[in-house]
Scaffold this motif. Structure first.
Motif, PDB file in Angstrom:
ATOM      1  N   LEU A 157       0.833  -1.207   0.000  1.00  0.00           N
ATOM      2  CA  LEU A 157       0.000   0.000   0.000  1.00  0.00           C
ATOM      3  C   LEU A 157       0.870   1.261   0.000  1.00  0.00           C
ATOM      4  CD1 LEU A 157      -2.780  -1.123   2.496  1.00  0.00           C
ATOM      5  CD2 LEU A 157      -3.046  -0.719   0.053  1.00  0.00           C
ATOM      6  N   LEU A 158       2.015   1.214   0.664  1.00  0.00           N
ATOM      7  CA  LEU A 158       2.920   2.366   0.636  1.00  0.00           C
ATOM      8  C   LEU A 158       3.507   2.575  -0.755  1.00  0.00           C
ATOM      9  CD1 LEU A 158       4.793   1.973   4.039  1.00  0.00           C
ATOM     10  CD2 LEU A 158       3.085   3.694   3.440  1.00  0.00           C
ATOM     11  N   LEU A 159       3.768   1.492  -1.468  1.00  0.00           N
ATOM     12  CA  LEU A 159       4.233   1.632  -2.844  1.00  0.00           C
ATOM     13  C   LEU A 159       3.133   2.221  -3.726  1.00  0.00           C
ATOM     14  CD1 LEU A 159       6.210  -1.707  -3.311  1.00  0.00           C
ATOM     15  CD2 LEU A 159       7.059   0.532  -2.606  1.00  0.00           C
ATOM     16  N   THR A 219       3.039  10.283   1.362  1.00  0.00           N
ATOM     17  CA  THR A 219       3.753   9.012   1.469  1.00  0.00           C
ATOM     18  C   THR A 219       4.712   9.020   2.653  1.00  0.00           C
ATOM     19  OG1 THR A 219       3.583   8.690  -0.921  1.00  0.00           O
ATOM     20  CG2 THR A 219       5.236   7.399   0.238  1.00  0.00           C
ATOM     21  N   ALA A 220       5.399  10.155   2.885  1.00  0.00           N
ATOM     22  CA  ALA A 220       6.342  10.236   3.995  1.00  0.00           C
ATOM     23  C   ALA A 220       5.634  10.065   5.335  1.00  0.00           C
ATOM     24  CB  ALA A 220       7.082  11.572   3.950  1.00  0.00           C
ATOM     25  N   CYS A 221       4.506  10.766   5.519  1.00  0.00           N
ATOM     26  CA  CYS A 221       3.763  10.659   6.783  1.00  0.00           C
ATOM     27  C   CYS A 221       3.153   9.266   6.950  1.00  0.00           C
ATOM     28  CB  CYS A 221       2.683  11.738   6.841  1.00  0.00           C
ATOM     29  SG  CYS A 221       3.326  13.428   6.956  1.00  0.00           S
ATOM     30  N   LEU A 270      11.242   5.332  -3.957  1.00  0.00           N
ATOM     31  CA  LEU A 270      10.367   5.219  -5.125  1.00  0.00           C
ATOM     32  C   LEU A 270       9.703   6.550  -5.446  1.00  0.00           C
ATOM     33  CD1 LEU A 270       9.113   3.371  -7.246  1.00  0.00           C
ATOM     34  CD2 LEU A 270       7.292   2.838  -5.619  1.00  0.00           C
ATOM     35  N   VAL A 271       9.188   7.233  -4.438  1.00  0.00           N
ATOM     36  CA  VAL A 271       8.517   8.505  -4.700  1.00  0.00           C
ATOM     37  C   VAL A 271       9.531   9.559  -5.149  1.00  0.00           C
ATOM     38  CG1 VAL A 271       8.631   9.524  -2.380  1.00  0.00           C
ATOM     39  CG2 VAL A 271       6.694  10.028  -3.829  1.00  0.00           C
ATOM     40  N   ALA A 272      10.781   9.462  -4.673  1.00  0.00           N
ATOM     41  CA  ALA A 272      11.822  10.379  -5.153  1.00  0.00           C
ATOM     42  C   ALA A 272      12.139  10.122  -6.623  1.00  0.00           C
ATOM     43  CB  ALA A 272      13.078  10.226  -4.302  1.00  0.00           C
ATOM     44  N   SER A 273      12.135   8.852  -7.028  1.00  0.00           N
ATOM     45  CA  SER A 273      12.388   8.546  -8.440  1.00  0.00           C
ATOM     46  C   SER A 273      11.258   9.071  -9.317  1.00  0.00           C
ATOM     47  CB  SER A 273      12.551   7.042  -8.630  1.00  0.00           C
ATOM     48  OG  SER A 273      11.319   6.353  -8.426  1.00  0.00           O
TER      49      SER A 273
END
Length: 410
Positions: free
Chosen positions: A223-225, A236-238, A284-287
């Motif tokens: 779910l985080l992905l 996503t960070a929180c 992943l979110v940074a990419s």
């Protein structure tokens, strides 16, 4: 300003103290080394965001913790305070030396991770030496103590630092355009319900005596992905912080069918898995953000001139057609051509000509604002499509011509 700095220091001290209290009260191991130290992530984020001058808040909070809640031998007190504050200062100095200003990209994220590894190693070395000096742990138990100290700090950093850096930078202008969220409010509600269901299911399935409760614990990572691919980075960070804290509580307390790790191997496996669990979604979110930045830069290069930042001819015609087809308002098209501009290039160089073009482009943009389509359609030609009538367009055009007449380029 002085009072604001004092209040901020008091707030940060309280925040670090709260993070330490959570770890001490709920995640104590037999050797009195916590498996999860969120205060390390709090202190790391605070000093990175506000500077080394706030590092003493860590020492103050750690001192209050021992004086009020967790009494320790006097010999160990100095080591405990130094392990957190000195390690944080050295790690932040390393990060700031390598990068004056952090941005949300993979390289800077890996730099933060290297700083976190450095912080954890220094803190573990000082803390383990203090426990040995104070007689709180036998020499044969030092490898386990050092590893648990190191992993506890590292997990606190990977779980807490990214979200605090995002939250502390709210309201500050970002260097890059934020990636637009894909999922709407309804999808986020569904996501939250599924996350709650996954966490609750892992807890109750484990309590029923299942030998494989970790199979359910893998669902939050999936779910985080999903969150990394669909929602803003701060969401996503929180979410990663909240999920990691919950899993650390369940594993560290031995609740929900999970057995509390007692051996060095079990502790290493569990803590390593949680560190990976907290790092992967953020990488992943940074990419995704880096890919969005590259696409945005390519789009700007294809649609706007690098000299003026105005639309080029192709982009202007494409957007003008769409605006004309979809607008019910009166539209006016204005065209301007600089007479004898070639004389500027021939007599004063193309550098001077470029400076004049930039100056004229700024006058056109300032006169017609951001709501109009403004383009440089040729070497010395400009076009504007604005939602104004003919009379207003004529008046503003005369104002623009007057501004250009008065323009002087040094």
């Amino acid at each position: 300003a002085g009072m604001a700095s004092v209040l901020r220091g008091a707030l940060l001290t309280g925040l670090y103290f709260a993070g330490a209290v959570v770890a001490v009260l709920y995640l104590r191991t037999p050797a009195d080394v916590t498996l999860f130290w969120p205060a390390a992530g709090i202190g790391y984020a605070v000093v990175l965001r506000y500077g080394l001058k706030f590092a003493p808040t860590i020492a103050l909070a750690q001192l209050l913790l021992h004086l009020l809640l967790v009494p320790v031998p006097t010999t160990f007190l100095l080591f405990s305070v130094a392990s957190n504050s000195v390690a944080t200062m050295l790690a932040c100095a390393y990060v700031q030396h390598r990068r004056a200003r952090l941005q949300f990209r993979i390289d800077d994220g890996l730099l933060l991770l290297r700083g976190g590894l450095l912080l954890s190693a220094i803190s573990a070395a000082i803390g383990t030496a203090g426990m040995l000096e104070a007689g709180m742990a036998p020499a044969t138990d030092l490898p386990r103590v050092a590893l648990q100290w190191f992993l506890g700090d590292l997990l606190g950093i990977t779980a807490v630092t990214p979200s605090l850096l995002f939250l502390s930078n709210l309201g500050h202008r970002a260097d890059v355009q934020a990636m637009p969220p894909e999922g709407g409010r309804r999808e986020r509600v569904v996501w939250a319900l599924l996350m709650l269901l996954a966490m609750t299911g892992a807890f109750f399935i484990g309590r029923q005596g299942s030998l494989y409760p970790l199979a359910m614990a893998s669902l939050p990572l999936a779910l985080l992905l999903w969150s990394a691919a669909r929602y803003p980075p701060i969401f996503t960070a929180c979410a990663t912080m909240a999920v990691t804290v919950c899993l650390a509580l369940m594993l560290g307390l031995g609740t929900g069918g999970f057995e509390r790790p007692e051996t060095l191997l079990d502790t290493s496996l569990m803590m390593g898995a949680l560190v990976v669990h907290s790092v992967v979604p953020m990488l992943l979110v940074a990419s995704y953000q880096e890919r969005f930045n590259a696409m945005t830069a390519l789009h700007l290069r294809a649609t706007r001139g690098t000299l003026t930042g105005l639309l080029n001819r192709d982009a202007f015609e494409e957007q003008a057609r769409a605006l004309i087809a979809g607008s019910k308002d009166t539209l006016s098209l204005l065209y301007a051509d600089l007479d004898h501009f070639k004389l500027v290039n021939d007599s004063a160089s193309h550098v001077a000509g470029d400076e004049m073009i930039r100056s004229v482009a700024g006058l056109v943009r300032s006169e017609f604002g951001e709501n109009a389509l403004v383009a440089r359609t040729g070497g010395d030609e400009f076009a504007v499509l604005a939602a104004i009538d003919e009379r207003t367009a004529s008046i503003r055009a005369r104002f623009l011509l007057g501004a250009i007449e008065r323009l002087r380029v040094a």
